[in-house]
Design a protein around this motif. Sequence first.
Motif, short mmCIF file in Angstrom:
data_model
loop_
_atom_site.label_atom_id
_atom_site.label_comp_id
_atom_site.label_asym_id
_atom_site.label_seq_id
_atom_site.Cartn_x
_atom_site.Cartn_y
_atom_site.Cartn_z
N GLU A 38 -2.96 0.69 -4.79
CA GLU A 38 -3.45 0.86 -3.43
C GLU A 38 -2.79 2.09 -2.79
O GLU A 38 -1.57 2.18 -2.75
CB GLU A 38 -3.14 -0.37 -2.58
CG GLU A 38 -3.81 -1.65 -3.05
CD GLU A 38 -5.23 -1.78 -2.54
OE1 GLU A 38 -5.53 -1.24 -1.45
OE2 GLU A 38 -6.04 -2.42 -3.23
N TRP A 86 -12.17 1.58 3.35
CA TRP A 86 -12.58 2.56 2.34
C TRP A 86 -14.08 2.49 2.06
O TRP A 86 -14.73 3.52 1.90
CB TRP A 86 -11.78 2.36 1.07
CG TRP A 86 -12.10 3.35 -0.01
CD1 TRP A 86 -12.63 3.11 -1.23
CD2 TRP A 86 -11.93 4.77 0.06
NE1 TRP A 86 -12.80 4.27 -1.95
CE2 TRP A 86 -12.38 5.31 -1.17
CE3 TRP A 86 -11.45 5.64 1.03
CZ2 TRP A 86 -12.34 6.67 -1.44
CZ3 TRP A 86 -11.42 7.01 0.76
CH2 TRP A 86 -11.86 7.51 -0.47
N GLY A 94 -7.97 -2.86 3.67
CA GLY A 94 -8.04 -1.51 3.11
C GLY A 94 -9.36 -1.25 2.42
O GLY A 94 -9.93 -0.14 2.52
N ASP A 101 0.87 -1.17 0.00
CA ASP A 101 0.00 0.00 0.00
C ASP A 101 0.91 1.22 0.00
O ASP A 101 1.73 1.39 0.90
CB ASP A 101 -0.92 0.01 1.22
CG ASP A 101 -1.94 1.14 1.18
OD1 ASP A 101 -1.53 2.31 1.31
OD2 ASP A 101 -3.13 0.85 1.00
N GLY A 151 -5.73 2.01 0.78
CA GLY A 151 -6.84 1.21 0.27
C GLY A 151 -7.13 1.54 -1.18
O GLY A 151 -6.42 2.32 -1.82
#
Length: 486
Positions: free
Chosen positions: A249, A402, A398, A201, A252
């Motif tokens: 990512e 989100w 994630g 991420d 997220g």
Amino acid sequence: MLRAEAVPVRMRRVALMAPESALRESLVRVAEAGCVEIDLPGDGGPDVRGPAAARLQRLRTEPVRPALSAAPPELDALEREGRADLLAGEAQLEERLGSAVRHGEVAALAGWCPEAEVAATAARLAGAGAALVPLRSPRGVDPPTLLAGAGSASPARPGSTVRRSFTPLVSTYGTVPYADLDPTVAAGIVYVVMFGLMFGDAGHGLLLVGLALLLRAGRPRRAAALRPLWPFVAAAGLAATLAGVAYGEFFGPTGVLPVLWLSPLEEPMRLLACAVGLGAVLLAAAYGAGIANRWREGGFAAALYATTGIAGATLYLGLAVVAGYVWLGGAAYGVAGAVIVGVGLSLAGARLYATTTGGPGGAVQTGVQLFDVVVRIGSNVVSFARLAAFGLTHAALGAIVWDGTTALAGRGPAGVAAASLVFLVGNALTFALEALVAGVQALRLEFYELFSRLFVGEGRPFRPWRLPVERLPSPSGTKAAVGPAR
């Protein structure tokens, strides 16, 4: 010829020889230089304490950092003043003085010194009338191990910052045998790549890079002891950032970044295949390093028959060809794989059978061990699937955060506040949990799947005698000296 960085620091067996009258001053210089490990008796005989050790025991103080006085101190005065540090240093000095071999007016002590430091240390000792004499290494005794990344024995020649930050990966597993390759840099690179795949991420990776910069700046102060690890943390954060860019990512699936390679939640099987493929390549590299280590430890025969050497690598190659036959088809692959597997089993079996008592019992034991070797190879390859599994878990967490954020954001001002709270708390929890999980799983893969093929034994760490030296005022009011500090 291997580069110096690929093997432990080269050691020399040395003897410190000095006139009896100059032995103490010579040892003080050795302690100040901090690059000689002096042999001490380990016969388990009676504990004979010298005057300094007896006074130190009477003080009954907490453990202190020992130090040495340049000139012989008055022990009674040190005891009255409560100088436990100097008494502890004198006690260590007494132990080494008592270990010296004496012949007439000459005393000698044996030990180990990095080859690059021998000349400079000898020059330092020459000022006291002593000599540091290189010796032939005793047969059957391996020198102690000092990895280049652990920092030089001499403060004037520190190891590289990045290499030193990777060193705990190896030292936590054990001490590298002196004859083996030093895997520090390779181990660090492999670790951060595996960590990045699981912690992919870009937002979380950049947070990790920021944490590394804080460590470099000495913040927070309570974490000052972790400051040398900042390059390692920064590399892990950079790897996670690059993986996050590839996955699309950023805190997220926020849409801030496009997917450049694959989305873990949309293509889990492709991610799984890549993870297992990477594991297969890493295991092949581990077998290559294992062959080199077995050869350096015991020659061609040791490398040929070891399950972590040529025999194991041959078996691994054969099983890989058989797997290719199952996946791609083609009788030629199946026959070639079976032949290679047979060669590997024969070589490994010969070595394993030789370690048994022989007979039918030995044959059964060998068969069980060979079966275990085959199963371990398969399970080790499959074990790398966790790179994909935990990368998928990170992406799923994630996505949950989100989705919760976007669901609340459209419900007016209160919803925006709640969405912000969910986003911040959710990402904080995901960051903490996944950083811990990815860190542990990458370490597990490195130790059990890779290092178990590199090392079959453990070395002995190099422990030089290094103490700070104080120039105490002498009875005449002047300060004692032991010569220049190089």
